[in-house]
Every structure is written in C-alpha cells, then in structure tokens.
Design an enzyme around this catalytic site. Structure first.
Site, PDB file in Angstrom:
ATOM      1  N   HIS A  72       1.327  -0.979   0.093  1.00 17.85           N
ATOM      2  CA  HIS A  72      -0.277  -0.043  -0.030  1.00 17.85           C
ATOM      3  C   HIS A  72       0.942   1.782  -0.091  1.00 17.85           C
ATOM      4  O   HIS A  72       0.727   2.424  -0.324  1.00 17.85           O
ATOM      5  CB  HIS A  72      -0.496  -0.011   1.092  1.00 17.85           C
ATOM      6  CG  HIS A  72      -2.337  -0.437   1.052  1.00 17.85           C
ATOM      7  ND1 HIS A  72      -3.642  -0.135   0.600  1.00 17.85           N
ATOM      8  CD2 HIS A  72      -2.204  -1.450   0.797  1.00 17.85           C
ATOM      9  CE1 HIS A  72      -4.304  -1.214   0.532  1.00 17.85           C
ATOM     10  NE2 HIS A  72      -3.552  -2.280   0.732  1.00 17.85           N
ATOM     11  N   ASP A  73       1.906   1.401   0.667  1.00 16.65           N
ATOM     12  CA  ASP A  73       3.151   2.572   0.703  1.00 16.65           C
ATOM     13  C   ASP A  73       3.313   2.400  -0.590  1.00 16.65           C
ATOM     14  O   ASP A  73       3.805   4.038  -1.288  1.00 16.65           O
ATOM     15  CB  ASP A  73       3.929   1.840   1.562  1.00 16.65           C
ATOM     16  CG  ASP A  73       4.721   3.531   1.938  1.00 16.65           C
ATOM     17  OD1 ASP A  73       3.639   4.880   2.381  1.00 16.65           O
ATOM     18  OD2 ASP A  73       5.549   3.528   1.794  1.00 16.65           O
ATOM     19  N   VAL A  76       1.884   3.574  -4.079  1.00 11.75           N
ATOM     20  CA  VAL A  76       1.538   4.719  -4.386  1.00 11.75           C
ATOM     21  C   VAL A  76       1.828   5.945  -4.919  1.00 11.75           C
ATOM     22  O   VAL A  76       3.094   6.172  -3.946  1.00 11.75           O
ATOM     23  CB  VAL A  76       0.585   5.501  -3.076  1.00 11.75           C
ATOM     24  CG1 VAL A  76      -0.412   6.870  -3.373  1.00 11.75           C
ATOM     25  CG2 VAL A  76      -0.535   4.723  -2.807  1.00 11.75           C
ATOM     26  N   SER A 114       4.190   7.748   3.733  1.00  9.38           N
ATOM     27  CA  SER A 114       2.486   7.916   3.865  1.00  9.38           C
ATOM     28  C   SER A 114       1.358   7.674   3.998  1.00  9.38           C
ATOM     29  O   SER A 114       0.450   8.249   4.992  1.00  9.38           O
ATOM     30  CB  SER A 114       2.432   8.783   2.741  1.00  9.38           C
ATOM     31  OG  SER A 114       2.211   8.079   1.524  1.00  9.38           O
ATOM     32  N   PRO A 200      -3.600  -0.620  -7.576  1.00 10.56           N
ATOM     33  CA  PRO A 200      -4.377  -2.162  -8.082  1.00 10.56           C
ATOM     34  C   PRO A 200      -5.669  -2.388  -7.425  1.00 10.56           C
ATOM     35  O   PRO A 200      -5.763  -2.194  -6.397  1.00 10.56           O
ATOM     36  CB  PRO A 200      -3.539  -2.906  -8.320  1.00 10.56           C
ATOM     37  CG  PRO A 200      -2.032  -2.675  -8.215  1.00 10.56           C
ATOM     38  CD  PRO A 200      -2.372  -1.771  -7.617  1.00 10.56           C
ATOM     39  N   ASP A 288       3.137 -19.485   1.180  1.00 13.66           N
ATOM     40  CA  ASP A 288       3.681 -20.882   0.386  1.00 13.66           C
ATOM     41  C   ASP A 288       2.922 -20.808  -1.286  1.00 13.66           C
ATOM     42  O   ASP A 288       2.030 -20.327  -1.341  1.00 13.66           O
ATOM     43  CB  ASP A 288       3.705 -22.258   1.277  1.00 13.66           C
ATOM     44  CG  ASP A 288       1.764 -22.481   1.594  1.00 13.66           C
ATOM     45  OD1 ASP A 288       1.920 -21.969   1.186  1.00 13.66           O
ATOM     46  OD2 ASP A 288       2.119 -23.061   2.758  1.00 13.66           O
TER      47      ASP A 288
END
Length: 363
Positions: A72-73, A76, A114, A200, A288
């Site tokens: 997520h970081d 972006v 952020s 995404p 896995d």
C-alpha cells in the site's frame, strides 16, 4: 501545435532538465544502498528484526500487516509535474493539449511511509480510506520506531522501518529472506486522494492489474508472485459477498461454497463485525505456493485470484509456481525488491519523522 503549446512544452522541457540536473547533483548524496545505517546506526536493522520477532510472537497477525503495508505504501506515487499541466490549462484553456500533456510524466515518489500518517484537518490519511479497509497494527510500527529511536534518535526513517518490517515479517511467515536496500526518507503528506489511481483493485480486470504493476516496473511473473501474498491472512466478507450473493459465482469450486457461506452468512455484512474467510485453509499462517494450487482448483476468494488462474497471460506462471515453491520464492523476492525501490525519497528529500504517524511540523 500552436505557438502557445510550443511555449508550454519549452517551459516544461526546461523544468524537466532543471529537475534532472538537481537529481544529478543529488547523486553525490547517498541513495538506497545495502546497510545504509552501518555508520550512523549500526544496530538499526538488528533492532527492527528483533522487534518484529517479538511482536509476531505476541500477535501473529502483525506479519500480515507488515506485508500489506509495503504494497500500500510503495504502490502509491505522486507526479511532481502535474502542477505544470494545470498551469498550462489555466493560462491557455486548451483542453486538447492539456490532455496530451498528462502523458508527459517525469517525476514520481513513493515508499515514503505516507501510509502511516494520521488524518489532519486538511487531509484524510491513506490508512483511513475504503481502500485500506482491514489494515491494522499501525501502532506496532510506532513500537518499532520507539525502539530504534532509543538507540539512534532522528536517524532511521519510518519508510525504512516499514520496508524492513515487511522483509522480516515475510521470514516470520516461512517466506524467503530478501536483502533490501535502505536510505529512504519520510514524506510529509498522506495521499489518500490518489489511491484509486495507483493501487490495483481486486475487482479490476487482469489487464488493468498488469498495467498498474507494469508502471512500477513489475512484469507478469512478478505480479503473479506478489499476489501469492494471498497465501496468508484473510479476506473480509465485505470484499467477498458480491461473489456469494444474490447468487454464488459459478466459478467457485462447489466443495468450497458451504464453508464460505458459513463464514459470510450476511449479504450485507456489518463492516464493524470481523467476518472473514481464511485465504488458504490448508496453511493459513505460512507463505507458500499452496495459494497457486488453490486458485487452479477454483478456490481463490477474490476475483483477481480467479482471474490470475484463468487468464492466458498469467496462468502459465501460476502453474509453474504451483509446481515449484523455489520458483515462487525467486519471483516473489524479485518483485518485492522492485516494489521496495519504487522511486522512494532519498538524500535530502523529505524528512526523518520523530513519530511515524505525524509529520515533524505537527509533532
């Protein structure tokens, strides 16, 4: 193209050259490198690793959080030249050329922690948006930061802590150890307003998912490997019910349906209720290649999981990773490395936050 547009492009080109020269001058400053803190805080990585181990021992689900944080970081980005495009439109009111200008992208930044910033009166934090639903354990990043600060105040960035905690979380889950560079610096602003543009989404087409990752330099096998992170953790029912109600998606394996309906009995689940399905019922706490066997058997929970197993561009890699965990780990390590190096702040850019949830000006 008219004289006004030519003037604008000349201005834009001059600005691009100026920025590139500034970046070239900054090349003398240290960027990302292995063991960036060897001189300034030699114990930094050891402290982070030990804290991740302790937190995982007490709270197993922290490892899932570390893994999701890096995605997520670092996915972006922000375009530094967008203001020039709006300046052109403001001056000349030429929409056609303005839209053409939007493809002239020369500057992005990400991987700057952020994600960890709290909301302010002026801006919503990334971690409080709908796209960050289910993300938690941010307070434990602060626990790690405090431990590092006790050893080396004001030296180690939250961005590096976020990336290294993901590295060590992967190991806690039985995944590979991935040597990652450090030297990132922290951004001063959360960018909730552009999450939809870059992250995404699990309901998007495979073409859209592949395109978004390609913009980060991650190819198709890398995308397939990164989605292997769905081998661990859980999917909240609010993300899944559209495949169960009003009718069950016929793509699901019939043997898996009763379990999902039992776990997600409500067509409109309460978002505050912790209702979820384990991504992998066989080895839910182990990173896995069982994920790939599951999705080939039509047991993928999210639409993107199903698409990964049937799309002609991705299916060959799914099959290969289902057969070889070594191949999965190899591609996963490569993709995580690329993601972690997706245009971070370095050198004198940004800052080193005192607290990971606050920019220094608010501290």
């Amino acid at each position: 193209m008219g004289s006004k547009a030519l003037f604008f492009f000349a201005l834009l080109s001059f600005s691009a050259v100026s920025l590139r020269q500034a970046f070239a001058e900054n090349e003398e400053e240290p960027g990302l490198m292995m063991n960036f803190y060897r001189d300034t805080c030699p114990q930094a990585e050891e402290i982070i690793t030990e804290q991740v181990r302790l937190l995982y021992k007490r709270h197993k689900n922290t490892a899932f959080s570390w893994l999701r944080n890096i995605f997520h970081d670092c996915a972006v980005q922000v375009n530094f030249f967008l203001p020039f495009f709006f300046l052109y439109f403001f001056l000349f009111k030429d929409l056609h050329v303005f839209l053409m200008c939007l493809v002239f992208v020369v500057g992005f930044k990400s991987c700057d922690a952020s994600l960890l910033l709290d909301s302010t009166r002026r801006s919503l934090s990334e971690k409080e948006t709908d796209r960050s639903f289910g993300m938690r354990n941010f307070r434990y990043i602060e626990t790690i930061k405090e431990a590092v600060e006790r050893e080396c105040p004001g030296v180690v960035s939250c961005a590096d802590i976020l990336v290294l905690s993901a590295r060590d979380g992967i190991v806690s889950l039985g995944g590979p150890y991935i040597p990652l560079k450090t030297g990132r610096r922290d951004g001063r602003k959360s960018r909730a307003d552009i999450l939809e543009e870059y992250l995404p989404d699990h309901n998007e087409s495979m073409s859209a998912v592949l395109d978004r990752f390609a913009s980060m330099g991650i190819d198709t096998p890398g995308v397939v490997a990164l989605l292997g992170a769905h081998s661990v953790g859980r999917t909240h029912c609010v993300k899944l019910v559209h495949r169960l109600y009003p009718e069950v998606d016929p793509a699901f394996n019939p043997d898996h349906i009763d379990h999902m309906l039992h776990k997600c009995p409500d067509p409109i689940p309460d978002p505050k209720a912790v209702q979820y399905v384990r991504n992998d019922r066989g080895t839910p706490m182990v990173l896995d290649n069982n994920y790939y066997r599951n999705i080939l058997d039509n047991k993928g929970l999210l639409l993107v999981d199903h698409q990964l197993a049937v799309d002609k561009r991705t299916k060959p890699y799914v099959k290969k990773m289902a057969k070889s965990q070594d191949y999965f780990f190899k591609e996963f390590s490569r993709a995580i490395t690329l993601l972690s190096e997706n245009n971070p702040l370095t050198g004198t850019q940004g800052e080193i936050r005192k607290q990971c949830n606050l920019a220094n000006k608010l501290h």
